[in-house]
Design a protein around this motif. Structure first.
Motif, PDB file in Angstrom:
ATOM      1  N   ALA A 183      41.314 -17.205-138.295  1.00 57.75           N
ATOM      2  CA  ALA A 183      40.747 -18.564-138.113  1.00 57.75           C
ATOM      3  C   ALA A 183      41.953 -19.424-138.044  1.00 57.75           C
ATOM      4  O   ALA A 183      41.958 -20.573-137.277  1.00 57.75           O
ATOM      5  N   LEU A 184      42.757 -19.208-138.956  1.00 57.77           N
ATOM      6  CA  LEU A 184      43.904 -20.292-139.033  1.00 57.77           C
ATOM      7  C   LEU A 184      44.477 -20.206-137.900  1.00 57.77           C
ATOM      8  O   LEU A 184      45.262 -21.070-137.324  1.00 57.77           O
ATOM      9  N   ASP A 185      44.774 -18.730-137.532  1.00 56.64           N
ATOM     10  CA  ASP A 185      45.852 -18.536-136.035  1.00 56.64           C
ATOM     11  C   ASP A 185      45.047 -19.112-134.871  1.00 56.64           C
ATOM     12  O   ASP A 185      45.646 -19.952-134.078  1.00 56.64           O
ATOM     13  N   VAL A 186      43.707 -19.098-134.719  1.00 56.87           N
ATOM     14  CA  VAL A 186      43.044 -19.690-133.712  1.00 56.87           C
ATOM     15  C   VAL A 186      43.332 -21.326-133.795  1.00 56.87           C
ATOM     16  O   VAL A 186      43.368 -22.000-132.763  1.00 56.87           O
ATOM     17  N   GLN A 187      42.954 -21.721-134.932  1.00 55.58           N
ATOM     18  CA  GLN A 187      43.150 -23.228-135.160  1.00 55.58           C
ATOM     19  C   GLN A 187      44.426 -23.795-134.928  1.00 55.58           C
ATOM     20  O   GLN A 187      44.716 -24.799-134.179  1.00 55.58           O
ATOM     21  N   ARG A 188      45.343 -23.079-135.002  1.00 58.50           N
ATOM     22  CA  ARG A 188      47.087 -23.293-134.921  1.00 58.50           C
ATOM     23  C   ARG A 188      47.038 -23.215-133.358  1.00 58.50           C
ATOM     24  O   ARG A 188      47.633 -24.269-132.653  1.00 58.50           O
TER      25      ARG A 188
ATOM     26  N   ARG B   3      35.599 -22.735-124.344  1.00 58.66           N
ATOM     27  CA  ARG B   3      34.151 -22.021-123.939  1.00 58.66           C
ATOM     28  C   ARG B   3      34.704 -20.328-124.355  1.00 58.66           C
ATOM     29  O   ARG B   3      33.993 -19.389-124.809  1.00 58.66           O
ATOM     30  N   GLU B   4      36.030 -19.914-123.836  1.00 62.30           N
ATOM     31  CA  GLU B   4      36.237 -18.516-124.021  1.00 62.30           C
ATOM     32  C   GLU B   4      36.378 -18.057-125.581  1.00 62.30           C
ATOM     33  O   GLU B   4      35.975 -17.071-125.992  1.00 62.30           O
ATOM     34  N   LEU B   5      37.101 -19.247-126.322  1.00 62.40           N
ATOM     35  CA  LEU B   5      37.077 -18.855-127.920  1.00 62.40           C
ATOM     36  C   LEU B   5      35.522 -18.699-128.312  1.00 62.40           C
ATOM     37  O   LEU B   5      35.214 -17.625-129.321  1.00 62.40           O
ATOM     38  N   LEU B   6      34.785 -19.624-127.997  1.00 60.99           N
ATOM     39  CA  LEU B   6      33.372 -19.482-128.751  1.00 60.99           C
ATOM     40  C   LEU B   6      32.602 -18.006-128.013  1.00 60.99           C
ATOM     41  O   LEU B   6      32.035 -17.504-128.590  1.00 60.99           O
ATOM     42  N   LEU B   7      32.803 -17.743-126.916  1.00 56.30           N
ATOM     43  CA  LEU B   7      32.405 -16.290-126.464  1.00 56.30           C
ATOM     44  C   LEU B   7      33.041 -15.161-127.029  1.00 56.30           C
ATOM     45  O   LEU B   7      32.281 -14.399-127.489  1.00 56.30           O
ATOM     46  N   GLU B   8      34.120 -15.367-127.234  1.00 56.30           N
ATOM     47  CA  GLU B   8      35.097 -14.221-128.009  1.00 56.30           C
ATOM     48  C   GLU B   8      34.677 -14.339-129.348  1.00 56.30           C
ATOM     49  O   GLU B   8      34.522 -12.866-129.893  1.00 56.30           O
TER      50      GLU B   8
ATOM     51  N   GLU C 219      33.411 -16.945-139.321  1.00 59.52           N
ATOM     52  CA  GLU C 219      34.301 -18.000-139.550  1.00 59.52           C
ATOM     53  C   GLU C 219      34.858 -18.446-138.558  1.00 59.52           C
ATOM     54  O   GLU C 219      35.190 -19.854-138.375  1.00 59.52           O
ATOM     55  N   VAL C 220      35.626 -17.555-137.758  1.00 57.15           N
ATOM     56  CA  VAL C 220      36.408 -18.348-136.592  1.00 57.15           C
ATOM     57  C   VAL C 220      35.609 -18.812-135.659  1.00 57.15           C
ATOM     58  O   VAL C 220      35.828 -19.969-135.099  1.00 57.15           O
ATOM     59  N   PHE C 221      34.274 -18.492-135.482  1.00 58.00           N
ATOM     60  CA  PHE C 221      33.234 -19.248-134.668  1.00 58.00           C
ATOM     61  C   PHE C 221      33.125 -20.739-135.124  1.00 58.00           C
ATOM     62  O   PHE C 221      33.038 -21.413-134.306  1.00 58.00           O
ATOM     63  N   GLN C 222      32.976 -20.931-136.320  1.00 60.42           N
ATOM     64  CA  GLN C 222      32.768 -21.975-137.093  1.00 60.42           C
ATOM     65  C   GLN C 222      33.788 -23.023-136.947  1.00 60.42           C
ATOM     66  O   GLN C 222      33.683 -24.116-136.671  1.00 60.42           O
ATOM     67  N   VAL C 223      35.145 -22.354-137.199  1.00 55.91           N
ATOM     68  CA  VAL C 223      36.257 -23.241-136.937  1.00 55.91           C
ATOM     69  C   VAL C 223      36.320 -23.684-135.460  1.00 55.91           C
ATOM     70  O   VAL C 223      36.821 -24.961-135.381  1.00 55.91           O
ATOM     71  N   VAL C 224      36.068 -23.056-134.479  1.00 55.64           N
ATOM     72  CA  VAL C 224      36.143 -23.211-133.069  1.00 55.64           C
ATOM     73  C   VAL C 224      35.027 -24.480-132.943  1.00 55.64           C
ATOM     74  O   VAL C 224      35.402 -25.316-132.411  1.00 55.64           O
ATOM     75  N   ASN C 225      34.078 -24.095-133.340  1.00 51.17           N
ATOM     76  CA  ASN C 225      32.977 -25.000-133.056  1.00 51.17           C
ATOM     77  C   ASN C 225      33.135 -26.419-133.903  1.00 51.17           C
ATOM     78  O   ASN C 225      32.741 -27.497-133.161  1.00 51.17           O
ATOM     79  N   GLU C 226      33.477 -26.489-134.965  1.00 53.21           N
ATOM     80  CA  GLU C 226      33.875 -27.657-135.627  1.00 53.21           C
ATOM     81  C   GLU C 226      35.133 -28.418-135.022  1.00 53.21           C
ATOM     82  O   GLU C 226      35.360 -29.532-135.144  1.00 53.21           O
TER      83      GLU C 226
END
Length: 105
Positions: free
Chosen positions: A48-53, A71-76, A89-96
Protein backbone atom coordinates in the motif's frame (compact mmCIF):
# COMPACT_ATOMS: atom_id res chain seq x y z
CA UNK A 1 -30.74 -21.75 59.95
CA UNK A 2 -28.94 -18.56 60.87
CA UNK A 3 -25.59 -20.11 60.01
CA UNK A 4 -26.92 -21.25 56.64
CA UNK A 5 -28.20 -17.75 55.85
CA UNK A 6 -24.87 -16.20 56.82
CA UNK A 7 -23.05 -18.74 54.67
CA UNK A 8 -25.34 -17.94 51.71
CA UNK A 9 -24.73 -14.21 52.15
CA UNK A 10 -20.95 -14.73 52.25
CA UNK A 11 -21.08 -16.94 49.18
CA UNK A 12 -23.32 -14.48 47.36
CA UNK A 13 -21.07 -11.53 48.24
CA UNK A 14 -17.94 -13.44 47.21
CA UNK A 15 -19.40 -14.49 43.86
CA UNK A 16 -20.61 -10.94 43.17
CA UNK A 17 -17.13 -9.56 43.92
CA UNK A 18 -15.51 -12.19 41.72
CA UNK A 19 -17.92 -11.46 38.88
CA UNK A 20 -17.27 -7.73 39.15
CA UNK A 21 -13.50 -8.27 39.17
CA UNK A 22 -13.72 -10.62 36.19
CA UNK A 23 -15.84 -8.14 34.25
CA UNK A 24 -13.40 -5.30 34.90
CA UNK A 25 -10.46 -7.51 33.88
CA UNK A 26 -12.28 -8.45 30.69
CA UNK A 27 -13.08 -4.81 29.99
CA UNK A 28 -9.43 -3.90 30.53
CA UNK A 29 -8.29 -6.66 28.20
CA UNK A 30 -10.84 -5.52 25.62
CA UNK A 31 -9.59 -1.95 25.80
CA UNK A 32 -5.98 -3.10 25.47
CA UNK A 33 -6.94 -5.30 22.54
CA UNK A 34 -8.82 -2.45 20.87
CA UNK A 35 -5.87 -0.07 21.19
CA UNK A 36 -3.53 -2.74 19.82
CA UNK A 37 -5.90 -3.32 16.91
CA UNK A 38 -6.10 0.42 16.26
CA UNK A 39 -2.31 0.69 16.32
CA UNK A 40 -1.91 -2.17 13.85
CA UNK A 41 -4.67 -0.74 11.64
CA UNK A 42 -2.78 2.54 11.30
CA UNK A 43 0.27 0.72 9.90
CA UNK A 44 -0.15 0.16 6.17
CA UNK A 45 1.27 -2.86 4.36
CA UNK A 46 4.39 -2.21 2.29
CA UNK A 47 2.47 -2.75 -0.95
CA UNK A 48 0.00 0.00 0.00
CA UNK A 49 2.88 2.37 0.77
CA UNK A 50 4.49 1.54 -2.57
CA UNK A 51 1.27 2.25 -4.45
CA UNK A 52 0.80 5.50 -2.54
CA UNK A 53 4.37 6.55 -3.38
CA UNK A 54 3.78 5.67 -7.04
CA UNK A 55 0.67 7.85 -7.07
CA UNK A 56 2.53 10.77 -5.47
CA UNK A 57 5.30 10.45 -8.07
CA UNK A 58 2.69 10.69 -10.84
CA UNK A 59 1.34 14.08 -9.72
CA UNK A 60 3.25 15.79 -12.56
CA UNK A 61 1.49 13.61 -15.14
CA UNK A 62 -1.55 14.95 -17.05
CA UNK A 63 -4.92 14.44 -15.42
CA UNK A 64 -6.07 11.95 -18.06
CA UNK A 65 -3.05 9.71 -17.37
CA UNK A 66 -3.72 9.88 -13.62
CA UNK A 67 -7.42 9.05 -14.15
CA UNK A 68 -6.48 5.99 -16.19
CA UNK A 69 -3.93 4.90 -13.59
CA UNK A 70 -6.50 5.42 -10.83
CA UNK A 71 -9.01 3.17 -12.60
CA UNK A 72 -6.34 0.52 -13.23
CA UNK A 73 -5.24 0.52 -9.60
CA UNK A 74 -8.81 0.23 -8.34
CA UNK A 75 -9.43 -2.68 -10.68
CA UNK A 76 -6.12 -4.38 -9.88
CA UNK A 77 -6.53 -4.22 -6.10
CA UNK A 78 -10.30 -4.66 -5.84
CA UNK A 79 -10.82 -7.24 -3.06
CA UNK A 80 -13.35 -9.19 -5.15
CA UNK A 81 -10.86 -9.54 -8.01
CA UNK A 82 -7.61 -9.86 -6.07
CA UNK A 83 -7.13 -12.58 -3.48
CA UNK A 84 -3.98 -11.02 -2.02
CA UNK A 85 -4.08 -10.47 1.74
CA UNK A 86 -3.15 -6.79 1.30
CA UNK A 87 -5.57 -6.11 -1.56
CA UNK A 88 -8.27 -4.61 0.65
CA UNK A 89 -5.86 -2.19 2.35
CA UNK A 90 -4.29 -1.14 -0.96
CA UNK A 91 -7.73 -0.65 -2.48
CA UNK A 92 -8.72 1.57 0.46
CA UNK A 93 -5.51 3.62 0.13
CA UNK A 94 -6.13 4.16 -3.57
CA UNK A 95 -9.78 5.03 -3.02
CA UNK A 96 -8.94 7.50 -0.23
CA UNK A 97 -6.33 9.16 -2.47
CA UNK A 98 -8.91 10.05 -5.09
CA UNK A 99 -9.33 13.61 -3.79
CA UNK A 100 -5.69 14.64 -4.06
CA UNK A 101 -4.65 12.32 -6.91
CA UNK A 102 -7.32 13.45 -9.35
CA UNK A 103 -7.10 17.12 -8.45
CA UNK A 104 -6.44 19.23 -11.54
CA UNK A 105 -3.37 21.37 -10.92
Amino acid sequence: QQQQQQQRQRTSTASTSAATAGASKAAGAGAAGASAAEASASVLPQRALDVQRRMRDMMDEPLLVRKQTFRELLLEYHPDKNGDVDAKEVFQVVNEAKGWFLQDA
